[in-house]
Design a protein around this motif. Structure first.
Motif, PDB file in Angstrom:
ATOM      1  N   VAL A 193      41.073  50.231 -49.587  1.00 37.70           N
ATOM      2  CA  VAL A 193      39.972  49.660 -48.919  1.00 37.70           C
ATOM      3  C   VAL A 193      39.583  48.551 -49.584  1.00 37.70           C
ATOM      4  N   ALA A 194      39.901  47.258 -48.893  1.00 40.79           N
ATOM      5  CA  ALA A 194      39.293  46.105 -49.522  1.00 40.79           C
ATOM      6  C   ALA A 194      38.276  45.794 -48.748  1.00 40.79           C
ATOM      7  N   VAL A 195      36.998  45.231 -49.302  1.00 37.25           N
ATOM      8  CA  VAL A 195      35.909  44.615 -48.774  1.00 37.25           C
ATOM      9  C   VAL A 195      35.722  43.257 -49.239  1.00 37.25           C
ATOM     10  N   VAL A 196      35.882  42.343 -48.249  1.00 39.24           N
ATOM     11  CA  VAL A 196      35.448  40.946 -48.562  1.00 39.24           C
ATOM     12  C   VAL A 196      34.302  40.454 -48.481  1.00 39.24           C
ATOM     13  N   GLY A 197      33.647  40.178 -49.560  1.00 33.90           N
ATOM     14  CA  GLY A 197      32.162  39.934 -49.603  1.00 33.90           C
ATOM     15  C   GLY A 197      31.526  41.173 -50.256  1.00 33.90           C
ATOM     16  N   GLY A 198      32.240  41.893 -51.190  1.00 33.41           N
ATOM     17  CA  GLY A 198      31.857  43.289 -51.696  1.00 33.41           C
ATOM     18  C   GLY A 198      30.541  43.326 -52.319  1.00 33.41           C
ATOM     19  N   GLY A 200      27.649  41.505 -51.207  1.00 35.46           N
ATOM     20  CA  GLY A 200      26.461  41.443 -50.545  1.00 35.46           C
ATOM     21  C   GLY A 200      25.867  42.545 -49.948  1.00 35.46           C
ATOM     22  N   LYS A 201      24.880  42.603 -48.958  1.00 34.14           N
ATOM     23  CA  LYS A 201      24.270  43.759 -48.419  1.00 34.14           C
ATOM     24  C   LYS A 201      25.285  44.609 -47.802  1.00 34.14           C
ATOM     25  N   SER A 202      25.935  44.126 -46.608  1.00 33.90           N
ATOM     26  CA  SER A 202      26.940  45.048 -45.919  1.00 33.90           C
ATOM     27  C   SER A 202      28.222  45.354 -46.873  1.00 33.90           C
ATOM     28  N   GLY A 203      28.459  44.132 -47.425  1.00 33.71           N
ATOM     29  CA  GLY A 203      29.688  44.621 -48.190  1.00 33.71           C
ATOM     30  C   GLY A 203      29.812  45.742 -49.391  1.00 33.71           C
ATOM     31  N   SER A 204      28.345  45.848 -50.058  1.00 35.55           N
ATOM     32  CA  SER A 204      28.225  46.726 -50.975  1.00 35.55           C
ATOM     33  C   SER A 204      28.097  48.191 -50.352  1.00 35.55           C
TER      34      SER A 204
END
Length: 347
Positions: A193-198, A200-204
């Motif tokens: 799973v890759a989270v772009v903007g990891g 930030g609030k929603s990313g973390s």
């Protein structure tokens, strides 16, 4: 001609004052009167949380001038009867105290209850009465006095007593992202799973949700070395990659070097132009979740077609049953995540 009638609709149609039949989110203006229809709830507003894309746009447009940003928000709300940025189309959410409950309201709220609304400010009738005098225009969270109205199909949740209001608001503003991430991840067997903007609030939150849901590897993508250091210290991602998400080749390479391509890519950045890179970073048969109001969905669809990419693309709509409880529980169980949020809210 006003479409407001004496008969209310659970979607809030009776509050639309446009000359065409549209839902409140698409309306140019909403009726903000205090008087309630039978299935409505009036909330005394204490604090707004502007969504990240909207706040960034306003801040950039006004060159970081807080007073100008404050005046812009006041102007939008006064003109439209709701907080809906005319450039990004997005709004945010609020916390407050229930003042009055209509006799036919299905929301289960009671006067005096402190709540967070889990529906967007873009469809919530809002009247500001204090001129935002306590806000300097330099943060997403906005101390505010006024009232807002919830409809029969609105969503709200009691504020938790064990967390500070600002922290709860920050989490509940983005709680749809980790909930949808968890749902998608559970559909795979130990996915990458890759989270772009990891960072930030929603990313973390999405990174922590992915790990809890059984991800085999999580990759947090951030734009700078400074954010990479923050995310690395937090330890909530198995790997941290640095890339400008607007550069599709760089994003693909960064995710690949960190253990990709991804089975699931979650886009949580608040800048436009990240669609192509997210698609390139995802393997065939994978899923891309766009959880940013800066996303161009035509660019995403046409870009994937042009790349012959066999990926499922999902639009995160902010609502998954139980999303607030899930996000707050992730925060409580993950000290490093809570520390990131406290730093963000404090900043």
């Amino acid at each position: 001609m006003s479409l407001v009638t004496q008969q209310s609709d659970p979607t809030g149609l009776h509050r639309v004052v446009d000359d065409r039949p549209v839902l409140p989110q698409a309306a140019e203006r909403l009726d903000t009167r205090r008087e309630l229809w039978p299935d409505e709830v009036r909330v005394r507003v204490e604090r707004l949380n502007l969504d990240a894309a909207s706040f960034r746009q306003l801040e950039q447009e006004h060159g970081g001038d807080g007073a100008a940003v404050r005046d812009a928000v006041l102007g939008i709300v006064a003109a439209r009867g709701k907080m809906q940025n005319p450039v990004t189309g997005s709004g945010g959410m609020l916390i407050g105290t229930v003042e009055e409950v209509g006799p036919a309201s299905p929301l289960g709220l009671v006067p005096g209850q402190r709540i967070a609304t889990l529906v967007s400010l873009t469809l919530t009738p809002l009247l500001i009465t204090d001129g935002l005098a306590r806000w300097d225009g330099r943060s997403e969270q906005v101390p505010c006095d006024g009232h807002a109205v919830l409809f029969g199909r609105s969503i709200a949740a009691p504020l938790p007593e064990d967390l500070p209001d600002a922290l709860s608001l920050a989490v509940m503003d983005v709680c749809g992202a980790p909930a949808l991430t968890e749902r998608v991840v559970r559909g795979y067997d130990r996915p990458t799973v890759a989270v772009v903007g990891g960072a930030g609030k929603s990313g973390s939150l999405s990174l922590v949700a992915a790990r809890a849901a059984g991800a085999g590897r999580t990759i947090g993508v951030v734009p700078t070395r400074a954010e990479a250091e923050v995310l690395t210290r937090a330890g909530i991602a198995d790997a941290v990659a640095v890339a400008d998400a607007r550069d599709p080749v760089a994003l693909r390479a960064a995710v690949g070097e960190a253990g990709g391509p991804a089975d699931v890519t979650v886009v949580c950045v608040d800048v436009p132009g990240c669609e192509g890179g997210a698609v390139l970073a995802t393997r065939d048969g994978g899923t891309v979740v766009f959880f940013s109001m800066a996303t161009s969905f035509s660019a995403a669809a046409l870009g994937a077609e042009g790349l012959a990419a066999d990926v499922t693309m999902l639009v995160g709509n902010g609502y998954v049953p139980g999303h607030a409880e899930l996000a707050l529980d992730l925060l409580r169980r993950t000290p490093a995540l809570r520390a990131l949020f406290e730093q963000r809210v404090g900043g």
